[in-house]
Design an enzyme around this catalytic site. Sequence first.
Site, PDB file in Angstrom:
ATOM      1  N   TYR A  87       0.527  -1.000   0.160  1.00  0.00           N
ATOM      2  CA  TYR A  87      -0.418  -0.170   0.020  1.00  0.00           C
ATOM      3  C   TYR A  87       1.302   1.359  -0.017  1.00  0.00           C
ATOM      4  CZ  TYR A  87      -5.202  -0.293  -0.137  1.00  0.00           C
ATOM      5  OH  TYR A  87      -6.559   0.022  -0.472  1.00  0.00           O
TER       6      TYR A  87
ATOM      7  N   ASP B 140      -7.123  13.923 -24.932  1.00  0.00           N
ATOM      8  CA  ASP B 140      -7.086  12.515 -24.773  1.00  0.00           C
ATOM      9  C   ASP B 140      -6.473  11.658 -25.547  1.00  0.00           C
ATOM     10  OD1 ASP B 140      -7.324   9.491 -23.506  1.00  0.00           O
ATOM     11  OD2 ASP B 140      -9.528  10.778 -23.129  1.00  0.00           O
TER      12      ASP B 140
ATOM     13  N   GLU C 121      -0.536   4.743  -0.902  1.00  0.00           N
ATOM     14  CA  GLU C 121      -0.925   5.983  -0.821  1.00  0.00           C
ATOM     15  C   GLU C 121      -0.024   7.566  -0.474  1.00  0.00           C
ATOM     16  OE1 GLU C 121      -4.440   5.736   2.924  1.00  0.00           O
ATOM     17  OE2 GLU C 121      -5.316   5.054   1.127  1.00  0.00           O
TER      18      GLU C 121
ATOM     19  N   LYS D 287      -3.473   0.982 -24.792  1.00  0.00           N
ATOM     20  CA  LYS D 287      -3.594   0.377 -26.269  1.00  0.00           C
ATOM     21  C   LYS D 287      -2.179   0.126 -26.623  1.00  0.00           C
ATOM     22  CE  LYS D 287      -8.651   2.086 -24.415  1.00  0.00           C
ATOM     23  NZ  LYS D 287      -9.227   3.790 -24.848  1.00  0.00           N
TER      24      LYS D 287
ATOM     25  N   THR E 182      -5.113   6.431 -21.303  1.00  0.00           N
ATOM     26  CA  THR E 182      -4.708   4.720 -20.745  1.00  0.00           C
ATOM     27  C   THR E 182      -2.697   4.375 -21.071  1.00  0.00           C
ATOM     28  OG1 THR E 182      -5.730   4.576 -23.001  1.00  0.00           O
ATOM     29  CG2 THR E 182      -7.122   4.032 -21.481  1.00  0.00           C
TER      30      THR E 182
ATOM     31  N   ARG F 222      -2.265  -2.332 -17.826  1.00  0.00           N
ATOM     32  CA  ARG F 222      -4.127  -1.709 -17.407  1.00  0.00           C
ATOM     33  C   ARG F 222      -3.952  -0.337 -16.502  1.00  0.00           C
ATOM     34  NH1 ARG F 222      -7.465  -3.769 -20.727  1.00  0.00           N
ATOM     35  NH2 ARG F 222      -9.437  -2.194 -20.910  1.00  0.00           N
TER      36      ARG F 222
HETATM   37  C1  LIG Z   1     -10.332   4.083 -23.769  1.00  0.00           C
HETATM   38  C2  LIG Z   1     -10.233   5.378 -24.132  1.00  0.00           C
HETATM   39  C3  LIG Z   1     -10.582   5.827 -23.039  1.00  0.00           C
HETATM   40  C4  LIG Z   1     -10.151   5.240 -21.441  1.00  0.00           C
HETATM   41  O1  LIG Z   1      -9.946   4.010 -20.958  1.00  0.00           O
HETATM   42  P1  LIG Z   1     -10.996   2.633 -19.359  1.00  0.00           P
HETATM   43  O2  LIG Z   1      -9.364   2.442 -19.168  1.00  0.00           O
HETATM   44  O3  LIG Z   1     -11.530   2.024 -20.556  1.00  0.00           O
HETATM   45  O4  LIG Z   1     -11.093   3.201 -18.263  1.00  0.00           O
HETATM   46  C5  LIG Z   1     -10.877   7.509 -22.470  1.00  0.00           C
HETATM   47  N1  LIG Z   1     -10.656   8.185 -23.143  1.00  0.00           N
HETATM   48  C6  LIG Z   1     -10.050   8.179 -24.343  1.00  0.00           C
HETATM   49  C7  LIG Z   1     -10.434   8.710 -25.836  1.00  0.00           C
HETATM   50  C8  LIG Z   1     -10.529   6.122 -24.649  1.00  0.00           C
HETATM   51  O5  LIG Z   1     -10.039   5.814 -26.051  1.00  0.00           O
END
Ligand SMILES: *Cc1c(COP(=O)(O)O)cnc(C)c1O
Length: 420
Positions: free
Chosen positions: A59, A205, A61, A234, A231, A240
Site C-alpha cells: 500500500y 486525451d 497512499e 492501448k 490509458t 491496464r
Molecule cells: C479507452 C479510452 C478511455 C477510457 O479508458 P478505460 O481504461 O477504458 O477507462 C478514455 N478516453 C479515450 C479517448 C479512450 O479511447
Amino acid sequence: MTDARPAPMPLLENADPEIHALLGQEAQRQQDKIRLIASENYAWPAVLETAGSVLNNKYSEGYAGKRYYEGQQQVDQVERLAMERLKSLFGVEHANVQPYSGSPANLAVYFAFCKPGDTVMGLGLPAGGHLTHGWKVSITGAYFNAVQYGVRKDDHRIDMDEVATLAREHKPKLLWCGTTAYSRVIDYDRFAEIANEVSAVLVADISHISGLVAGGAHPSPAGKAPVITSTTHKTFRGPRGGMILCDAVHAKAIDRAVFPGLQGGPHNATTAGIAVAAKLAGTPDFRAYAAQVVDNARAMAEQLMARGIGVVTGGTDTHLVLCDLTPKGVPGKVAAQALDRAGIVSNYNSVPFDTRKPFDPSGLRLGSPAITSRGMGVDEAKQVANWIADVIESVDDDGVVERVRNEVLALCNQFPAPGR
Ligand SMILES: *Cc1c(COP(=O)(O)O)cnc(C)c1O
C-alpha cells in the site's frame, strides 16, 4: 491448431484449475485469432511479469517521498522512474501515473478544474468521442453541463469551425480533444488557439494514440495542451492503467484530484509496468513499430475500399479504420459476429450520422496495433482486409467462413502472439 500454451502458472493450476484452464484458453484465443479491436494490443511480456509481481502486496497512499505508510524504499523509486521516463518520453513537466485507468484519469481532470454544473466541451460519442468527454449517460455528462461538438457532414472530419463557435458561445472550463472512433490527425494547434481565446483548459486525451505519439507516428499535444490524459494499455503496450501528463502549474491540482480526491492507494504493480512500457517506447524499435502500425492500418483501409467497403473519411492517419458497411447492405453487428466465427475479432460501431441504432449500427471498427505487435506487415494487413471483405460478402455462407477460419489460423501460426 497450434499446441495449447504450456501451463506457465503451476501454482494457479494447483490452486484453481478452473481459472487456470480459462486463462489457458484465452491465451490460445489470442494466438489463434486475428485481433483487430482498435483499443486492444498485446502488452509487452515484461509488462505482464510486472503486473503479477510482489508490488501487488504494498500500500502506498500519497506520492513518492510523501506517503502515509512506511516501507516505500522500492515503491518510491519505481514511481519516480515511471514519472521521469514519461516526462522525457512525452516532453512534459509533470506526470501522474496513479489513475486506475483512462476513465478515472479523466474524472480526476474534471475534479481538478471544475465544480459540478460547470460547462465542459468534448467530441460527441456518435462522432467518435469518448463517454468521459461529456456524453449524457456518463457521470461527466450528468454532473457537468456538457456541450458536444461533432464532425462535418461532408467529409466526417472534426468540425473546427463548430468547435470555435460553440467555445465562444458556451465558454467551457475544459475543452476535450481526443477520440475512440476517429482515424484522422487531431489539429492540436487549432484546438490550443480556440482554448486560449476562451480561456478554457485544453485537455488532450491520447488514450488510443499514446503509443503513436511516443513513437513519432502522430503529432504530440505536448506544449499545446497543458493537460494530457491517456490509458497505458492501448497502442502504448503497457499494463491496464492511466496517466495524466501536465504543465508544472497544474501539477498540484492534478495530484490532489487523483489522491486524495478520487482514489486511495495506487496500483504499484501497474506503476512498474508503466515504467517498463515507457522505457520500451523510447527505443528505435518502438518508433519502427508505431510507423508500421499506421502503415498496416492504411494498407487495410485501401484494400477494404478496393473491395467496395466504405471507409469513413476515405482512409486513416492512425491505427484505426472505421468502416461503413452500408454499401454492402450488411449491419455492423452481423458482420462482426460472422468475422469472429472466421477468427477475426473486431467490434461493431456507429458511423457519423448513422441512420441505424447504436446497438445495431452500420459500422465496423478495426485497428492494427495487435497484429503489428505480432510482427505482421503490409502484406498481411492486405490479406486480412481481403478476408474481411470475403466474409462480409458471404455472412451466411458457412463454407466461406470456414475457409477464412483455416487461412487465418495458418497465418496466426506464422506470427506467434507475444509472450508465447
Ligand atoms: C479507452 C479510452 C478511455 C477510457 O479508458 P478505460 O481504461 O477504458 O477507462 C478514455 N478516453 C479515450 C479517448 C479512450 O479511447
